[in-house]
Design an enzyme around this catalytic site. Sequence first.
Site: not given
Ligand code: GDP
Ligand code: IMO
Ligand code: MG
Length: 427
Positions: A13, A17-18, A42, A224, A301-302
């Site tokens: 996270d 994605g961005k 996202t 991940q 998962t929220g």
């Molecule tokens: P990923 O799983 O690595 O793609 O990241 P996620 O989408 O799960 O979580 C990153 C969150 O941070 C998302 O809601 C993005 O829209 C947001 N995001 C990404 N880069 C930035 C940033 O530079 N600033 C802010 N405020 N939000 C960001």
């Molecule tokens: P993105 O790509 C954050 C975490 C789960 C759990 C562990 C194992 O959005 O960064 P799994 O379902 O893969 O067997 O769960 O890994 N996990 C993540 N945590 N971002 C993810 O993906 C994750 N994908 C799995 O929360 O701790």
């Molecule tokens: Mg993510």
Amino acid sequence: MSALVVLGAQWGDEGKGKMTDYLAETADVVVRFQGGNNAGHTVEVGDKQYKLHLIPSGILYDDKLNIIGNGVVLDPKALFEEANYLKGLGVKFTPEKLLISDRAQLIMPYHRVLDGLKEKARGKADIGTTGKGIGPCYTDKAERSGIRVCDLMNKEVFEKKLRRNIEDKNAIIELYGGETLDFDTIYKEYLDYAERMREHVTDISVRIYDDIKNNKKVLFEGAQGSLLDIDYGTYPYVTSSNTIAGGVCTGAGVGPTMITNAVGIAKAYTTRVGKGPFPTELNDETGDWIREKGHEYGVTTGRSRRCGWLDLVILKSTARISGLTSFAVTKIDTLAGLEKIKVCIGYKFEGKVIDYFPASLEDLAKCEPIYEEFDGWDESVAAATSYEELPENAKKYLKRIEEFTDTRVSSVGVGPKRSQTINIAEL
Ligand code: GDP
Ligand code: IMO
Ligand code: MG
């Protein structure tokens, strides 16, 4: 020749994605090489927000090819749900835009069931998985009983493999006290998926090789993060795949000499979802403040994400293990408003100071973070459009990351939108 890996430098996270979407503008191909729909990426463009799980983030462009690699565990149900979601947002989903590896492993309904049952059986020692069947599917891959996309393309082979698996899995499901599954229902459902997938299926290694050789720009979108890697993460609180740069070679059939760059996406602080150690975690008001300001709630998962200070020991380890050529630091705007910001620059461990991440969770539990303190910056950071416009204190923070990890920072995120990215150095 250009092949760039985008990977998570922490516990996921980070904003992969961005950044993938941002970098995809000048790329031709975007490839997922591991994980599955446990990911939640996202992307925000204009006033629209897209949440991607299995489909590469390049799908939002009509002229890019997206590839689901052999290292991915593919849930066809999730694939078509996501395709419908994207179509609803006006995104085209065609075989010209998405190819699927014939070698990718399929997530079957019993994998999802077993993920839930095994987590329940672990009780307090649960991993906190996403429940998408990721672990059980990779288990079958390693055990050599998995069903691959190419098997699904052949009705007879699929029937044989499914029968054997259903028998085997139902016995295990019964053992765990779950409800057994019906062969006919799954067989029919998956044959329908087979027809819808057929046009997308190919040997993706051949395609990627040709594209790189023909000077196309290929992006590899990690899911991940490094510390969720099955080998180098906080085992067993990890996912079941290789999330580090090495995963590209096995997960997309690409040789290491073909890869030109690897950028680690690092959030300006640290978050983690699910269970497991987290040395710089903030179980206090500051942690809550960061969670709310950064909207740190899981896309898949929220669940609320645990929050803590930036850990440079983690970034240094990631830079080494994945041979990073740069970091993209995200969300420095989230930290704006804090008077003081801390950064971990080492661990006190058994009377010594270490700057690497220990393998044993027992050793990690004994590690005490050593912090350096920085003066904060204000909200003006979100309006910056160049490195020069960043507040001085934010620049000092970025410089320290570069110095400690011996890796340059090539971009900075100051907001969630595609346009809120400051490019510092070309990749
Ligand atoms: P990923 O799983 O690595 O793609 O990241 P996620 O989408 O799960 O979580 C990153 C969150 O941070 C998302 O809601 C993005 O829209 C947001 N995001 C990404 N880069 C930035 C940033 O530079 N600033 C802010 N405020 N939000 C960001
Ligand atoms: P993105 O790509 C954050 C975490 C789960 C759990 C562990 C194992 O959005 O960064 P799994 O379902 O893969 O067997 O769960 O890994 N996990 C993540 N945590 N971002 C993810 O993906 C994750 N994908 C799995 O929360 O701790
Ligand atoms: Mg993510």
